[in-house]
Design a protein around this motif. Structure first.
Motif, mmCIF file in Angstrom:
data_model
loop_
_atom_site.group_PDB
_atom_site.id
_atom_site.type_symbol
_atom_site.label_atom_id
_atom_site.label_comp_id
_atom_site.label_asym_id
_atom_site.label_seq_id
_atom_site.Cartn_x
_atom_site.Cartn_y
_atom_site.Cartn_z
ATOM 1 N N GLU A 12 -3.279 3.209 4.330
ATOM 2 C CA GLU A 12 -2.273 4.276 4.647
ATOM 3 C C GLU A 12 -1.143 3.810 3.902
ATOM 4 O O GLU A 12 -0.800 2.463 4.047
ATOM 5 N N GLY A 13 -0.295 4.656 3.391
ATOM 6 C CA GLY A 13 1.039 4.399 2.877
ATOM 7 C C GLY A 13 1.080 4.072 1.350
ATOM 8 O O GLY A 13 0.767 4.757 0.540
ATOM 9 N N GLN A 14 1.323 2.778 1.071
ATOM 10 C CA GLN A 14 1.143 2.349 -0.229
ATOM 11 C C GLN A 14 0.214 0.862 -0.197
ATOM 12 O O GLN A 14 -0.077 0.204 0.943
ATOM 13 N N LEU A 15 -0.426 0.843 -1.481
ATOM 14 C CA LEU A 15 -1.097 -0.709 -1.433
ATOM 15 C C LEU A 15 -0.214 -1.359 -2.548
ATOM 16 O O LEU A 15 -0.193 -1.054 -3.911
ATOM 17 N N ILE A 16 0.225 -2.522 -2.148
ATOM 18 C CA ILE A 16 1.279 -3.179 -2.934
ATOM 19 C C ILE A 16 1.259 -4.634 -2.626
ATOM 20 O O ILE A 16 0.501 -5.008 -1.743
ATOM 21 N N VAL A 17 2.131 -5.375 -3.202
ATOM 22 C CA VAL A 17 2.053 -6.968 -3.074
ATOM 23 C C VAL A 17 2.084 -7.360 -1.547
ATOM 24 O O VAL A 17 1.280 -8.027 -1.218
ATOM 25 N N GLY A 18 2.903 -6.459 -0.755
ATOM 26 C CA GLY A 18 2.708 -6.940 0.662
ATOM 27 C C GLY A 18 1.923 -6.806 1.733
ATOM 28 O O GLY A 18 1.458 -7.528 2.398
ATOM 29 N N ASN A 19 0.682 -5.862 1.202
ATOM 30 C CA ASN A 19 -0.506 -5.453 2.014
ATOM 31 C C ASN A 19 -1.609 -5.787 1.205
ATOM 32 O O ASN A 19 -2.854 -5.409 1.745
ATOM 33 N N ARG A 20 -1.706 -6.029 0.095
ATOM 34 C CA ARG A 20 -3.068 -6.201 -0.687
ATOM 35 C C ARG A 20 -3.853 -7.160 -0.073
ATOM 36 O O ARG A 20 -5.110 -6.952 -0.125
ATOM 37 N N GLN A 21 -3.433 -8.274 0.282
ATOM 38 C CA GLN A 21 -4.263 -9.390 0.830
ATOM 39 C C GLN A 21 -4.903 -9.070 1.974
ATOM 40 O O GLN A 21 -6.051 -9.201 2.154
#
Length: 105
Positions: A12-21
């Motif tokens: 949900e939202g974005q797949l970025i540095v902050g949540n990829r892990q």
């Protein structure tokens, strides 16, 4: 969530540095539990950055090493273009909808 014998992961939202892990860990945990079929649903995702793409490639490699399969669904027009531009559409099985992807397993 489970759909038959397929583990469905909604992004949900974005797949970025902050949540990829977080995504990576979720799939790896399920892989350790014996899951082999994964569907990552992007129908609620508006943006994926390069680290997100890298995480997907890494996850895909791990799943394949375990004899599993990873599919993607629900990419919007921009995301589909991104996958085509980066040639990642050749690495992943991409379906328009999760129902379509699940039917293909």
């Amino acid at each position: 969530r489970k759909s038959g014998d397929v583990c469905v992961v909604d992004v949900e939202g974005q797949l970025i540095v902050g949540n990829r892990q977080e995504l990576k860990q979720k799939v790896l945990d399920e892989l350790e539990r014996g899951e082999r079929r994964f569907l990552v649903d992007f129908s609620q995702t508006g943006y994926i950055d390069s680290s997100g793409l890298g995480a997907l490639v890494s996850i895909s490699k791990k799943v394949r090493e375990q004899g599993g399969e990873l599919r993607l669904s629900g990419l919007n027009e921009d995301l589909r273009s991104l996958f085509e531009l980066t040639k990642l559409d050749t690495l992943f099985a991409i379906a328009d909808s999760s129902a379509q992807a699940l039917a293909g397993f």
